[in-house]
Each structure stands twice: as structure tokens, then as C-alpha cells.
Enzyme design. Structure first.
Site, PDB file in Angstrom:
ATOM      1  N   HIS A   1      -7.812   0.644   5.661  1.00 25.20           N
ATOM      2  CA  HIS A   1      -7.355   1.933   5.115  1.00 25.20           C
ATOM      3  C   HIS A   1      -7.627   3.069   6.107  1.00 25.20           C
ATOM      4  CE1 HIS A   1      -8.225  -0.407   1.312  1.00 25.20           C
ATOM      5  NE2 HIS A   1      -6.983  -0.022   1.091  1.00 25.20           N
TER       6      HIS A   1
ATOM      7  N   ARG B   1     -10.732  -8.300  -0.693  1.00 25.36           N
ATOM      8  CA  ARG B   1     -11.067  -9.597  -1.318  1.00 25.36           C
ATOM      9  C   ARG B   1     -11.987 -10.449  -0.437  1.00 25.36           C
ATOM     10  NH1 ARG B   1      -5.511  -9.115  -3.817  1.00 25.36           N
ATOM     11  NH2 ARG B   1      -6.009  -8.640  -5.979  1.00 25.36           N
TER      12      ARG B   1
END
Ligand code: PAF
Length: 277
Positions: free
Chosen positions: A30, A180
Site C-alpha cells: 500500500h 494474508r
């Protein structure tokens, strides 16, 4: 000021807005989207919204991490102008009825394993676009099919937004960074870099003249089948717009994989013929 009013005011003042849509639990992947948006726009909005519409009934919506304070600190350090963190009923009020239908591109690859997922993604992305009025929106190459579908929606609805694809950020051992990854057991984490290693071998094969998509897929499949704990969902060479397998692989086509390591599903891809870091 409410998000949409603020975004319209910026636009009217001639300031271009870059949007980075996220579900929070921010990581280095990000950061690279935000950094790119910061470079290219006067105003940067990051949305943080865990979108219930894109999770299947047996998926991890309830368990999805929501470390909002850590995310806020991270985004403040990156110098964003606004964090848009709406409650669920602002995006989906009780009277909400209309949904975007992703169509056939949403039914292959990820869409086969996650029916309805891309309808949920496109519905929220369209609403986020309207609420934040971006000139540019930033998406990670790692979620390649999502990128293809958002681009298709932008074309289909003539949205005046430029979709910017940002290269996948990887751990030093090649594993694509994903929220994840934190759920992988130690042995699974050790096995996970095999995914990118296999993609890399095939990409080098393509660089060396291997153009049969099935042979490229088989290269990856054989390497992954030899990795204990890895269960392949799909390995596919696809055209970067139609998501169909090309008769002969060309530069810009994408080699995509999805695997399961224990209960954790990981995806990754490489753009064939493109320079990789
Ligand atoms: O990639 C994601 O994090 C999500 O799918 C997105 C684009 C923020 C839509 O919820």
C-alpha cells in the site's frame, strides 16, 4: 466536510485527486501505491473500507484485520490529505439496491473460486470513485484480475478516471506482500517463495523464446507440484485485457497463479516481457 463535498471542492479549485482504495491492514504494498499517488496528484485520498459485498459466506470478512489506528499513523507519515473510513451503512444504507455486475471477466480465474467477488469489488469501487472524485486511482498489479475489471468498468461507463497499475512489492525472498501472509504457519511461509520462483523461471523461459502458453503454465505447475504443502488452484497465461489464453504468448500477457498453503489462498502473477525489480 463530508468526503464527496471536500473532493468536489478540491476539483473545483483545480486540484487533482489521486485515490488509493484499500481495505486497511496497510503494508509496504500500500505504501508504494500511496507514494506514487502522492507524486502525481495535488491531493491524495486513501479509503479504508472492508467491503462486505466482496466476501463470500465462507470467507474471512469477520476475521479481516482492522488495525485502524496503526493505518492512520502510517498514512499520516506518508502525508495523505484525507483518509476516508466510512461505516458500512454509509456505503450500503438500508435503501441501497443497485449493484455493478462484473460480467464474464468476473467469472474466470479468481471469480471461479470466489463467485460474486468482483461484483462486490466493482460496486464499491464505483461508489468510492463517485464519493472521492479522483483524476487517478491506484491499484496493485498483484490483484491483476481486479485491475483488469476496474479498467473494463472505466471503459464501459466512460468514467473520466485514469487507472494506474503499481508493480507488486515483494519480500526479499520474492513472496508478494499481502495482508494474508501473516496467517501463514512457519512451514507454509517457508514454502511460499516457491510461487514467485516458479513464475520467475517461466518468465525467463518466455524471455528465452518459449511462447507456448501451455508450456509456460506447465513449467510453473511442475515446479509448484514439487513443493510440499502447495495446492494449485490455477496457473494461467492470459491476455491482459480479455483474460483469455492467447494462442501464442506475447509481451504484456500475464502469467497468473493461485495456490493454497494450508487454508490460506495466495495469488501472484508476472507480466511477461516486462522488466521486474
Ligand atoms: O484491493 C482491495 O483492497 C479491494 O478489493 C478494494 C479495491 C479496496 C475494493 O474493496
Amino acid at each position: 466536510m463530508a468526503m464527496q463535498e471536500q473532493a468536489i471542492a478540491w476539483r473545483q479549485a483545480g486540484e487533482e485527486v489521486g485515490l488509493v482504495p484499500t481495505m486497511g491492514a496497510l503494508h509496504a504494498g500500500h505504501d508504494s501505491l500511496v507514494t506514487r499517488a502522492r507524486r502525481e496528484n495535488q491531493r491524495v485520498i486513501v479509503s479504508i473500507f472492508v467491503n462486505p459485498a466482496q466476501f463470500g459466506p465462507n470467507e474471512d470478512f469477520a476475521r479481516y484485520p482492522r488495525p485502524f489506528e496503526a493505518d492512520r499513523a502510517r498514512l499520516e507519515a506518508l502525508g495523505v490529505d484525507a483518509i476516508f473510513h466510512p461505516p458500512v451503512d454509509q456505503i450500503y444504507p438500508p435503501a441501497f439496491k443497485t449493484r455493478v455486475e462484473a460480467g464474464p471477466l468476473g467469472e474466470v480465474l479468481e471469480g471461479k473460486s470466489r463467485p460474486g467477488h468482483f461484483n462486490g469489488v466493482l460496486t464499491v469501487v464505483l461508489k468510492l470513485f463517485l464519493l472521492t472524485q479522483p483524476k487517478r486511482a491506484y491499484f496493485g498489479q498483484k490483484d491483476f484480475q481486479q485491475l483488469v475489471l476496474v479498467r473494463q468498468m472505466v471503459r464501459d461507463f466512460a468514467l473520466p478516471i485514469r487507472i494506474v497499475a503499481v508493480p507488486t512489492v515483494r519480500e526479499p525472498d520474492g513472496l508478494a506482500i499481502s495482508s494474508r501472509n501473516a496467517y501463514l504457519a512457519p512451514a507454509e511461509r517457508e514454502a511460499a517463495p516457491a510461487i514467485y520462483r516458479a513464475l520467475d523461471v517461466a518468465a525467463k523461459g518466455f524471455g528465452g523464446g518459449l511462447a507456448d502458453p501451455v508450456e509456460l503454465e506447465d513449467t510453473v505447475r511442475h515446479l509448484l507440484e514439487g513443493t510440499p504443502g502447495v495446492a494449485i488452484d490455477y496457473v494461467a497465461v492470459v491476455d491482459e485485457i480479455t483474460l483469455r489464453r492467447p494462442a501464442r504468448t506475447g509481451p504484456g500477457n500475464v502469467l497468473a497463479v493461485a495456490v493454497k498453503l494450508g487454508t490460506i489462498r495466495l495469488i501472484d502473477n508476472v507480466v511477461l516481457g516486462a522488466e521486474r525489480l
